[in-house]
Design a protein around this motif. Sequence first.
Motif, short mmCIF file in Angstrom:
data_model
loop_
_atom_site.label_atom_id
_atom_site.label_comp_id
_atom_site.label_asym_id
_atom_site.label_seq_id
_atom_site.Cartn_x
_atom_site.Cartn_y
_atom_site.Cartn_z
N ARG A 1 48.44 -9.07 -24.34
CA ARG A 1 47.17 -9.69 -23.90
C ARG A 1 47.47 -11.05 -23.31
N ALA B 1 45.39 -14.61 -23.33
CA ALA B 1 44.24 -15.12 -24.10
C ALA B 1 43.94 -16.59 -23.76
N SER C 1 42.07 -20.12 -22.96
CA SER C 1 40.84 -20.83 -23.32
C SER C 1 40.29 -21.42 -22.03
N GLU D 1 39.18 -16.91 -24.53
CA GLU D 1 38.95 -17.54 -25.83
C GLU D 1 37.99 -18.72 -25.69
N TYR E 1 40.57 -21.34 -34.43
CA TYR E 1 41.47 -20.62 -33.52
C TYR E 1 42.43 -19.64 -34.21
N ARG F 1 53.23 -15.77 -25.33
CA ARG F 1 52.46 -16.98 -25.04
C ARG F 1 53.39 -18.19 -24.95
N HIS G 1 52.60 -22.89 -28.78
CA HIS G 1 51.92 -22.21 -29.89
C HIS G 1 52.85 -21.84 -31.05
N1 GLU Z 1 43.70 -19.58 -26.29
C1 GLU Z 1 45.00 -20.15 -26.43
C2 GLU Z 1 45.31 -21.07 -25.29
O1 GLU Z 1 44.72 -20.95 -24.23
C3 GLU Z 1 46.10 -19.12 -26.46
C4 GLU Z 1 46.10 -18.30 -27.64
C5 GLU Z 1 47.26 -17.37 -27.78
O2 GLU Z 1 47.83 -16.96 -26.75
O3 GLU Z 1 47.51 -16.99 -28.90
O4 GLU Z 1 46.17 -21.90 -25.41
#
Ligand code: GLU
Length: 463
Positions: free
Chosen positions: A6, A8, A10, A42, A182, A200, A204
């Motif tokens: 995925r 994801a 924000s 997100e 989150y 990602r 993170h």
């Molecule tokens: N929503 C998060 C961001 O844009 C990423 C979350 C993830 O990939 O786990 O940084």
Amino acid sequence: MTVKTRFAPSPTGMLHIGGARTALFSWLYARHFGGEFVLRIEDTDKERSTDEATQVILDGMKWLGLDWDGEPIYQGARQDQHIAAVNKLLDEGKAYKCYCSKDKLDNMREKQRIEGKKAMYDGTCRNLSEQDAPKDAPFVVRFKSPEQGETWVKDLVLGHVCFPNEEIDDLIIKRTDGTPTYNLAVVVDDADMSITHVVRGSDHLNNTPRQIQLYQALGLDVPEFAHIPLIHGADGAKMSKRHGSVAITEYREKGYLPHAMNNYLARLGWSHGDDEVFSREDLIQHFDLAHIGKSPSRFDQDKLDWLNAHWMKASKPADMVDEVARFLDMDTSNGPNLVDVIPALQERSKNLLEMAGGARLFYVAPSEYQEKAVKKNFKEGTWALLNAFIAKAESEDWSGEAAHQWIADICEAEGVNMGKLAQPIRILIAGVPVSPPIDITLELLGKEETLSRIQAGAAILQG
Ligand code: GLU
């Protein structure tokens, strides 16, 4: 097992180079294995999320051809599932209500700072009994992190990374206003969506041990993780606007080809031997996580431009026609088919914007003639050469090749070089002394339009 990845993002900031590369890697990994790729917006931070940023994500991914399976999922719409997971953890005694006020937490941190300790929640409410809990006081819900042992992230890019549990404090999973945080939401969503590989940015990585603990507490399968090192500017500093970190859609407006962008982004961190040039199919075939480097990559504008120029030449005209038409933004029905004009411009255009600029002459007659060029190229004998050309065109069969030959013959007979006639023709048909090779230009423009422009220009320039 079907690979499912995925992206994801924000929508709190614009999708830029770094985010687009994360999306690409995640997409490539799924496509390489014939798996699935989902897009999850997100948008839980309602205050900072904007529709504009969401639109850039959707437009940017469509432009890059990073197609997602199913509809985009909006995380904000899944709050019920997130809260259900919080309640499950509460019911099972794996989470607790924390009533510590902001002041109390500030003091806690200050004390820790003075003692030279890491700032973390000290567990005050962890073992609070029902009776001791304040009535009707606002609370957050915290996850009971294991106090001993270690949590290992077995990262597919960075290798095995160990996090001692004593350094991980009890994470807030539900805020005072009842909204989930989150780390909790990501875990619930990735599990519900059966994500097998979380690809990602390495920013993170520190969240990952917390997420692993949540998966375990919720009795969920832990996915594989791949954290991609960040992108730095050419000077080694974190990528910012100054380094060209703009919304990805701006590259579209500057005339970059989406595939050149993908090729460039893929090589920004990933390698396959010494290869630099990859078609979309090549990328899908060769992409793997094992060959993503462990250190940050550097953004290199020259390389992006080089790849763009390469793909400007190597792409099929049919694949460029829509974008060139968009940049041209004019009626092209009165001229040659744009798809036939593109090959004449591929060698000489660095980007689509330039290509559209070069295509313009085939659809509009010049309204003025560059003064400097006129001065340089129109001399005493020029009109005689042009008249000889017109006479040839009117008496013989027209083709670009034939026209080229007439120019050569006329100039040879006069003992002058071809430019003495070819350049004036260019100026009269384009307003400037630049165009693709004269035979190709005249073939595309056609006899009628060529002669009409020459005559119209002659009337103006001869006064
Ligand atoms: N929503 C998060 C961001 O844009 C990423 C979350 C993830 O990939 O786990 O940084």
